[in-house]
Design an enzyme around this catalytic site. Structure first.
Site: not given
Ligand code: NAD
Ligand code: USQ
Length: 455
Positions: A76, A146, A190, A228, A230, A234, A260, A288-290, A302
């Site tokens: 990385d 990403r 993706t 997008s 991004y 892909k 994810v 979902l995490n947001r 949001t």
């Protein structure tokens, strides 16, 4: 001349392999079940280089592969951590430096992992040398920029995303060829390459049957329809994989992954120092995490536009499991690029928001959409290949929501509420429509009213 930074720890010990309980569709996992699952040994053990192994997906995947008994080398360039600094933001969870992480893993598991600080796009010669030195069976490629919003922020971030992602993938193919190591490339693609249902009907795994003019039947790469810069990288990656497979017989698997969610895995919960990153900001936080973070903090959810966007989801624990399945099932030399849809299920954004709203009592807030995307879409995706190879996917589940909520509660003092609203806009029109959003209006624990963050 620059040498790659090396951090290595001695190999020890027998395996204890905790893993998740996973479910398909109807049953509900109450939490991670830490029961043993057969670990690899002998011929099944693989040397795996994980490019981007310090990131949200790469770190827990590296831990999982190591836990299963594979020999893992993490690569990385820490660009994701640098982008946090650039954006004035940070992971909600306090992630440790790579050296502390691998040392902690050694203490917890007795297993060695190497960390190499190397830029896959900029340090080609070092990449070739690393592959020659390590002689990997597989190279897992997570090392890309990403975030769709970050990729749409400015001309600079658009150009960086294309250069870094496409250049890195091209370098990887060239490096495998130049090193003369027959490594299987496993790339994280993706679902967005397909365009979320634009071909009508179920999205197949990579290739679609078509009837060409004159009634000629063919089976081709599914048409690319990125939303997008991004996502466009892909699609460009997919063409590179197709070319290098055909031209140089590279063995390549492309995994078209959905969004994810989650943060912990059975490996990251073993020690605080192993904690995974958790992105909550408008650029890197995924939906979902947001929402789970906002729900836990009493911030109105949001939802962009009508929330009619349907997307595919997968839990972070399944990301790691899918990678191992892909590693264990490489295409043969000469076979076309293997493509899997790495998804557990599809859900509509407003339905996901409602699940979180019902659980937390926080309201949904329909914001003007910063993105140029279909307001409403249907999405039906095949994930038969992974299921037939043994994946029993974890689906959206309130018990697992609670785990994320607990993580958020623990670290909510680290949240900067001014980073929650969207901060990148797809074009001028979308930016104008969002002009009235005020980042300073968001307050934790509901101190800001729903109206305060409304256009
Ligand atoms: P992330 O940003 O957390 O991790 C990517 C890692 O790659 C970072 O640690 C970054 O420093 C590193 N990196 C980037 N460019 C590099 C380079 N040139 N050289 C070396 N390292 C480099 O992202 P993530 O969420 O872990 O995603 C990993 C991969 O999975 C990405 O390719 C992404 O497109 C794909 N993916 C992610 C999701 C998701 O919801 N997070 C969903 C589908 C696909
Ligand atoms: N959205 C909201 N509110 C938010 C954030 C997002 O309504 O606060 C909406 C977006 O408008 C979009 C959807 O939720 O319609 C998904 O957004 P996202 O940010 O969760 O996901 P996306 O930008 O597509 O990107 C993420 C990852 C990316 C990965 C992709 C898989 O960042 O790396 O490739 O998910 S997929 O979406 O299946 O293409």
């Amino acid at each position: 001349m620059k040498f790659y930074l090396f951090l290595t720890l001695p190999l020890t010990a027998a395996f204890t392999v905790p893993t998740t309980k996973s479910v398909v569709h109807t049953s509900k996992p109450s939490t991670f079940a830490l029961h043993a699952e057969s670990a690899v040994n002998g011929a099944d053990k693989k040397k795996v280089i994980v490019l981007g192994g310090d990131g949200f997906c790469g770190w827990p995947t590296s831990l999982y592969l190591s836990d299963q008994g594979h020999d893992v080398v993490i690569v990385d360039n820490l660009s994701r951590r640098n982008i946090d600094t650039e954006l004035g933001c940070d992971s909600l969870t306090p992630i440790q430096s790579p050296d502390v992480r691998v040392q902690a893993w050694k203490e917890v598991s007795g297993k060695e992992m190497k960390f190499v600080n190397l830029d896959v796009y900029k340090e080609y010669d070092l990449l070739v040398q690393l592959i020659k030195d390590e002689q990997p069976d597989s190279i897992v490629h997570f090392a890309e920029q990403r975030a769709a919003p970050y990729s749409m922020k400015t001309s600079k971030t658009k150009r960086y995303t294309v250069d870094n992602n496409v250049g890195g993938s091209n370098n990887l193919c060239c490096a495998v060829i130049d090193s003369e190591v027959d490594a299987h490339i496993v790339h994280l693609g993706t679902m967005g390459v397909y365009g979320y249902g634009t071909s009508g009907g179920e999205i197949p795994e990579g290739y679609i049957d078509v009837i060409l003019p004159g009634g000629r039947e063919s089976n081709i790469l599914h048409p690319a329809y990125p939303g997008s810069v991004y996502h466009a990288t892909k699609c460009l990656d997919a063409l590179l994989w197709q070319f290098y497979q055909k031209n140089d017989n590279l063995r390549i698997t492309d995994l078209h992954q959905g969004i994810v969610w989650g943060t912990n895995t059975p490996q990251t919960i073993k020690d605080e120092r192993l904690i995974n990153r958790f992105d909550y900001d408008g650029d890197y936080g995924t939906v979902l995490n947001r929402f789970l973070m906002q729900g836990a903090m009493g911030v109105p959810l949001t939802v962009y536009g009508t929330g009619g966007q349907t997307r595919a989801f997968i839990h972070i624990t399944d990301t790691a499991r899918c990678i191992e399945i892909a590693i264990n099932n490489p295409p043969k030399a000469g076979e076309r690029v293997e493509i899997f849809n790495q998804v557990a299920e599809t859900r509509r954004v407003r339905d996901v928001a409602k699940l979180v709203a019902d659980q937390t009592g926080v309201e949904m807030n329909l914001l003007p959409n910063p993105r140029q995307e279909a307001a409403e879409n249907e999405l039906d995706v095949s994930n038969r290949k992974f299921c037939s190879l043994g994946l029993d996917p974890i689906t959206l589940d309130e018990a697992l929501f609670n785990e994320v909520t607990e993580v958020v509660q623990k670290y909510k003092h680290r949240c900067d509420p001014t980073k929650i609203l969207p901060a990148s806009f797809w074009n001028k029109k979308r930016a104008e429509e969002c002009a009235s959003l005020d980042p300073n209006s968001v307050k934790i624990n509901g101190a800001a009213s729903k109206e305060a963050v409304k256009a």
